[in-house]
Enzyme design. Structure first.
Site, PDB file in Angstrom:
ATOM      1  N   HIS A  32      26.469  72.899  39.941  1.00 52.93           N
ATOM      2  CA  HIS A  32      27.730  72.180  39.747  1.00 52.93           C
ATOM      3  C   HIS A  32      28.064  72.153  38.263  1.00 52.93           C
ATOM      4  O   HIS A  32      27.241  71.750  37.435  1.00 52.93           O
ATOM      5  CB  HIS A  32      27.608  70.752  40.277  1.00 52.93           C
TER       6      HIS A  32
ATOM      7  N   GLY B  73      34.587  64.355  32.536  1.00 49.33           N
ATOM      8  CA  GLY B  73      35.629  65.085  31.817  1.00 49.33           C
ATOM      9  C   GLY B  73      35.373  66.567  31.648  1.00 49.33           C
ATOM     10  O   GLY B  73      35.904  67.187  30.720  1.00 49.33           O
ATOM     11  N   LYS B  74      34.602  67.162  32.549  1.00 51.82           N
ATOM     12  CA  LYS B  74      34.279  68.593  32.433  1.00 51.82           C
ATOM     13  C   LYS B  74      35.534  69.456  32.564  1.00 51.82           C
ATOM     14  O   LYS B  74      35.761  70.368  31.766  1.00 51.82           O
ATOM     15  CB  LYS B  74      33.252  68.983  33.503  1.00 51.82           C
ATOM     16  N   SER B  75      36.342  69.185  33.587  1.00 53.22           N
ATOM     17  CA  SER B  75      37.527  70.009  33.830  1.00 53.22           C
ATOM     18  C   SER B  75      38.560  69.848  32.724  1.00 53.22           C
ATOM     19  O   SER B  75      39.212  70.819  32.320  1.00 53.22           O
ATOM     20  CB  SER B  75      38.137  69.652  35.191  1.00 53.22           C
TER      21      SER B  75
ATOM     22  N   ASP C 248      33.569  73.978  39.204  1.00 55.04           N
ATOM     23  CA  ASP C 248      32.945  73.169  40.255  1.00 55.04           C
ATOM     24  C   ASP C 248      31.693  73.828  40.836  1.00 55.04           C
ATOM     25  O   ASP C 248      30.605  73.276  40.771  1.00 55.04           O
ATOM     26  CB  ASP C 248      33.949  72.853  41.371  1.00 55.04           C
TER      27      ASP C 248
ATOM     28  N   ARG D 184      19.773  62.228  15.505  1.00 53.20           N
ATOM     29  CA  ARG D 184      20.755  62.823  14.600  1.00 53.20           C
ATOM     30  C   ARG D 184      20.316  64.200  14.106  1.00 53.20           C
ATOM     31  O   ARG D 184      21.141  65.081  13.874  1.00 53.20           O
ATOM     32  CB  ARG D 184      21.003  61.888  13.412  1.00 53.20           C
TER      33      ARG D 184
END
Length: 323
Positions: free
Chosen positions: A142, A162-164, A181, A249
């Site tokens: 996925h 917020g991948k798409s 997807d 960091r």
């Protein structure tokens, strides 16, 4: 499970290899499955061989001449050897005539017969590459697979992170979409994973609030890719409150994720308000490209810092000694 049918092999290579059915009135289909081939001692494809048979036997003019000079008893013995092997298909190449004994054999044994005017070596060479890709170990993941700066990058993360939206931003910046997807990954080499999109989802990107977007139609042909070798995983991770400060960091070691026994470099990017994720992904790709060339910015900074510390220590020692 990776598999390919002889009919599919025929249709997808018909034009480039000038393939024709040897028995058009009785087309027979068989399946090639990777687990059967892996558990077999037979080679996948090669010239006609009775001692060490192949799954796909290719006959050239020399093979046909050899069969023609055999007497009936010897020919029957040879064909019986073929019948006992795990024969999936016979291909008669070099525009050679199909012997009547072969026609009778394929009808009796229900073996697909293909003929071609293309040279046998060309057929074997091209089909070896084709079958290696089609029968490679495969898995689905996925995420969103993109071509970013020429590198295959898969964006992962939990649903709603917020991948798409990130993929859409990268596409608008000139990068290419491979799959959204559902990403199909095939191990086509010892250290190579090739990603592609299932036919049903090809060219589409789902964005909440907008629905399904046809990227090819909106952005043009150059905005999509048929397949891409995956080299980098960018994992988006939601942050809660001030937890972004908990991330290291200066990571001293690189992260890797093992997929189909292939190690893929992985970068984790914390998602927080105000962060330009598209720029961060591009920077991650550029940084990894430099690392592949032997340039590691983090290690360079650490060496510079250690050198500065060593210089200050030596200067402090000299001052103390003079006093």
């Amino acid at each position: 499970m990776s598999q390919v049918s002889i009919t599919q092999l025929f249709e997808e290579n018909q034009e480039k290899l000038n393939l024709q059915w040897g028995e058009p009135s009785a087309v027979i289909d068989r399946q090639l499955e990777n687990h059967q081939i892996n558990n077999s001692t037979q080679e996948l494809i090669g010239h006609l061989n009775f001692v060490h048979p192949n799954w796909i036997q290719v006959l050239n003019q020399t093979s046909v001449n050899y069969l023609d000079q055999l007497d009936d008893v010897s020919l029957k013995k040879r064909l019986n050897q073929l019948a006992k092997s795990q024969l999936a298909c016979l291909i008669v190449a070099d525009d050679a005539p199909i012997p009547n004994a072969i026609r009778q054999f394929v009808n009796e044994q229900s073996v697909p017969l293909i003929q071609s005017a293309t040279a046998s070596l060309e057929i074997i060479w091209r089909l070896q590459s084709y079958l290696a890709r089609m029968l490679a170990p495969a898995i689905t993941r996925h995420g969103v697979l993109l071509d970013v700066l020429g590198m295959g990058v898969m964006i992962t993360g939990e649903s709603g992170v917020g991948k798409s939206e990130l993929a859409l931003e990268l596409i608008s910046r000139g990068h290419g979409l491979v799959a959204d997807d559902v990403v199909e990954l095939h191990r086509i080499g010892p250290e190579t994973l090739e990603g592609q999109c299932p036919p049903l989802l090809r060219d589409f990107l789902e964005v909440r609030g907008l629905g399904m977007l046809n990227i090819r139609t909106i952005f043009g042909e150059t905005a999509v890719r048929r397949r891409k070798n995956m080299k980098l995983i960018v994992h988006l991770e939601k942050t809660v409150g001030s937890s972004i400060n908990a991330y290291e960091r200066l990571p001293l070691s690189n992260l890797n994720e093992i997929i189909l026994n292939v190690g893929i470099r992985k970068v984790i990017i914390p998602v927080a308000a105000g962060r330009n994720l598209a720029v961060l992904v591009e920077a991650a790709v550029r940084n990894y490209i430099l690392q592949l060339r032997g340039i590691d910015s983090t290690q360079e900074f650490i060496r510079r810092h250690e050198s500065e510390m060593a210089g200050n220590t030596a200067e402090h020692f000299d001052d103390s000694h003079n006093e």
